[in-house]
Scaffold this motif. Structure first.
Motif, PDB file in Angstrom:
ATOM      1  N   PRO A  86       0.837  -1.203   0.000  1.00  0.00           N
ATOM      2  CA  PRO A  86       0.000   0.000   0.000  1.00  0.00           C
ATOM      3  C   PRO A  86       0.876   1.258   0.000  1.00  0.00           C
ATOM      4  O   PRO A  86       2.036   1.225   0.400  1.00  0.00           O
ATOM      5  CB  PRO A  86      -0.800  -0.112   1.297  1.00  0.00           C
ATOM      6  N   GLY A  87       0.315   2.365  -0.453  1.00  0.00           N
ATOM      7  CA  GLY A  87       1.040   3.625  -0.507  1.00  0.00           C
ATOM      8  C   GLY A  87       1.734   3.798  -1.840  1.00  0.00           C
ATOM      9  O   GLY A  87       1.781   2.893  -2.668  1.00  0.00           O
ATOM     10  N   VAL A  88       2.269   4.991  -2.035  1.00  0.00           N
ATOM     11  CA  VAL A  88       3.017   5.308  -3.250  1.00  0.00           C
ATOM     12  C   VAL A  88       4.499   5.327  -2.889  1.00  0.00           C
ATOM     13  O   VAL A  88       4.902   6.006  -1.948  1.00  0.00           O
ATOM     14  CB  VAL A  88       2.576   6.677  -3.827  1.00  0.00           C
ATOM     15  N   HIS A  89       5.292   4.582  -3.644  1.00  0.00           N
ATOM     16  CA  HIS A  89       6.711   4.417  -3.323  1.00  0.00           C
ATOM     17  C   HIS A  89       7.584   4.984  -4.432  1.00  0.00           C
ATOM     18  O   HIS A  89       7.396   4.661  -5.605  1.00  0.00           O
ATOM     19  CB  HIS A  89       7.032   2.940  -3.105  1.00  0.00           C
ATOM     20  N   LEU A  90       8.562   5.820  -4.052  1.00  0.00           N
ATOM     21  CA  LEU A  90       9.528   6.364  -5.002  1.00  0.00           C
ATOM     22  C   LEU A  90      10.561   5.311  -5.380  1.00  0.00           C
ATOM     23  O   LEU A  90      11.101   5.317  -6.483  1.00  0.00           O
ATOM     24  CB  LEU A  90      10.239   7.572  -4.405  1.00  0.00           C
ATOM     25  N   SER A  91      10.858   4.430  -4.452  1.00  0.00           N
ATOM     26  CA  SER A  91      11.748   3.296  -4.670  1.00  0.00           C
ATOM     27  C   SER A  91      11.268   2.201  -3.723  1.00  0.00           C
ATOM     28  O   SER A  91      10.340   2.410  -2.947  1.00  0.00           O
ATOM     29  CB  SER A  91      13.198   3.673  -4.363  1.00  0.00           C
ATOM     30  N   TYR A  92      11.906   1.063  -3.771  1.00  0.00           N
ATOM     31  CA  TYR A  92      11.440   0.007  -2.867  1.00  0.00           C
ATOM     32  C   TYR A  92      11.775   0.343  -1.417  1.00  0.00           C
ATOM     33  O   TYR A  92      11.205  -0.223  -0.492  1.00  0.00           O
ATOM     34  CB  TYR A  92      11.981  -1.366  -3.275  1.00  0.00           C
ATOM     35  N   ARG A  93      12.647   1.307  -1.193  1.00  0.00           N
ATOM     36  CA  ARG A  93      13.002   1.706   0.170  1.00  0.00           C
ATOM     37  C   ARG A  93      12.291   2.974   0.646  1.00  0.00           C
ATOM     38  O   ARG A  93      12.281   3.238   1.832  1.00  0.00           O
ATOM     39  CB  ARG A  93      14.500   1.979   0.245  1.00  0.00           C
ATOM     40  N   VAL A  94      11.785   3.783  -0.276  1.00  0.00           N
ATOM     41  CA  VAL A  94      11.292   5.115   0.084  1.00  0.00           C
ATOM     42  C   VAL A  94       9.840   5.284  -0.353  1.00  0.00           C
ATOM     43  O   VAL A  94       9.529   5.190  -1.535  1.00  0.00           O
ATOM     44  CB  VAL A  94      12.157   6.216  -0.567  1.00  0.00           C
ATOM     45  N   GLU A  95       8.989   5.562   0.635  1.00  0.00           N
ATOM     46  CA  GLU A  95       7.592   5.847   0.343  1.00  0.00           C
ATOM     47  C   GLU A  95       7.421   7.342   0.150  1.00  0.00           C
ATOM     48  O   GLU A  95       8.028   8.148   0.852  1.00  0.00           O
ATOM     49  CB  GLU A  95       6.699   5.359   1.493  1.00  0.00           C
ATOM     50  N   ASP A  96       6.600   7.714  -0.842  1.00  0.00           N
ATOM     51  CA  ASP A  96       6.320   9.121  -1.108  1.00  0.00           C
ATOM     52  C   ASP A  96       5.272   9.585  -0.112  1.00  0.00           C
ATOM     53  O   ASP A  96       4.130   9.161  -0.147  1.00  0.00           O
ATOM     54  CB  ASP A  96       5.808   9.289  -2.545  1.00  0.00           C
TER      55      ASP A  96
END
Length: 186
Positions: A165-175
Motif C-alpha cells: 500500500p502507498g506510493v513508493h519512489l523506490s522500494y526503500r522510500v515511500e512518497d
C-alpha cells in the motif's frame, strides 16, 4: 507469496550492490580530490601538471555518474516532476508511479543494450586513451552496469508499488505528502 519471496531475494542482492556502489562512489571521490590537489601542487610547485590527471578525473566522473544514478534511484532521490502526481488522488498517483517506473526501467535497459553495442565497437577499434594508454572501452565499462542496476531499481519500485500500500519512489522510500503550512512557533 512467491512474488514477495522473489522480491526479498532481489532486495538482498540489491543490498550487496548498494555496499559495493557506495564504496566505489566514496573511493572515486577521494581519488578525484587527491588527484586534483596533487595536480595543483605539481603545477604550482614544479611548473608541470601530472600528465594523467585530467584523464583520470574524466574516468572517475563517468564512474561516479553511472554508479551514482543507481544509488540515487535506490534512495528515491532521482529527479521527478511531482506537480502533476500531487494533484492526483492516491490511487491515480500510484498507477502513475507504476507506469513511470516501468517506462523508466525499459528506457534504462534499452540504453544499457546500446551501450554494450557501443563498447563492442570500441573493442574492435583497439583505441587507447591518450595519457594512460589503456583500452578506451575500459573507461566506459561501468555505463551498462550503472544503467542496468538503475533499471533494476525502477523494476523494484514498480513491484513495491504493486505489492504494498502507498506510493513508493523506490522500494526503500515511500512518497509521503508533507503539508507545507507555515510554522508559527518561531
Amino acid at each position: 507469496m512467491e512474488s514477495r519471496t522473489a522480491l526479498n531475494v532481489l532486495r538482498k542482492i540489491d543490498d550487496g550492490l548498494s555496499v559495493i556502489e557506495r564504496q566505489l562512489l566514496g573511493w572515486s571521490i577521494i581519488i578525484m580530490a587527491v588527484n586534483t590537489v596533487a595536480n595543483v601542487i605539481a603545477r604550482l610547485g614544479f611548473s608541470s601538471s601530472l600528465f594523467f590527471s585530467e584523464e583520470l578525473n574524466q574516468f572517475l566522473i563517468i564512474l561516479v555518474t553511472f554508479v551514482g544514478i543507481s544509488e540515487a534511484a535506490r534512495m528515491g532521490r532521482h529527479i521527478r516532476m511531482s506537480a502533476f502526481s500531487d494533484m492526483l488522488g492516491p490511487r491515480a498517483s500510484k498507477v502513475l508511479m507504476i507506469i513511470v517506473s516501468v517506462g523508466t526501467a525499459t528506457l534504462l535497459f534499452t540504453l544499457a543494450y546500446y551501450s554494450i553495442d557501443y563498447i563492442a565497437g570500441l573493442i574492435k577499434t583497439n583505441r587507447l586513451t591518450p595519457s594512460l594508454r589503456i583500452p578506451m572501452y575500459f573507461t566506459v565499462l561501468v555505463v551498462p552496469f550503472g544503467l542496468t542496476v538503475t533499471g533494476i531499481q525502477f523494476v523494484l519500485a514498480a513491484l513495491t508499488n504493486i505489492l504494498k500500500p502507498g506510493v513508493h519512489l523506490s522500494y526503500r522510500v515511500e512518497d509521503i505528502y508533507e503539508d507545507d503550512t507555515l510554522d508559527t512557533h518561531l
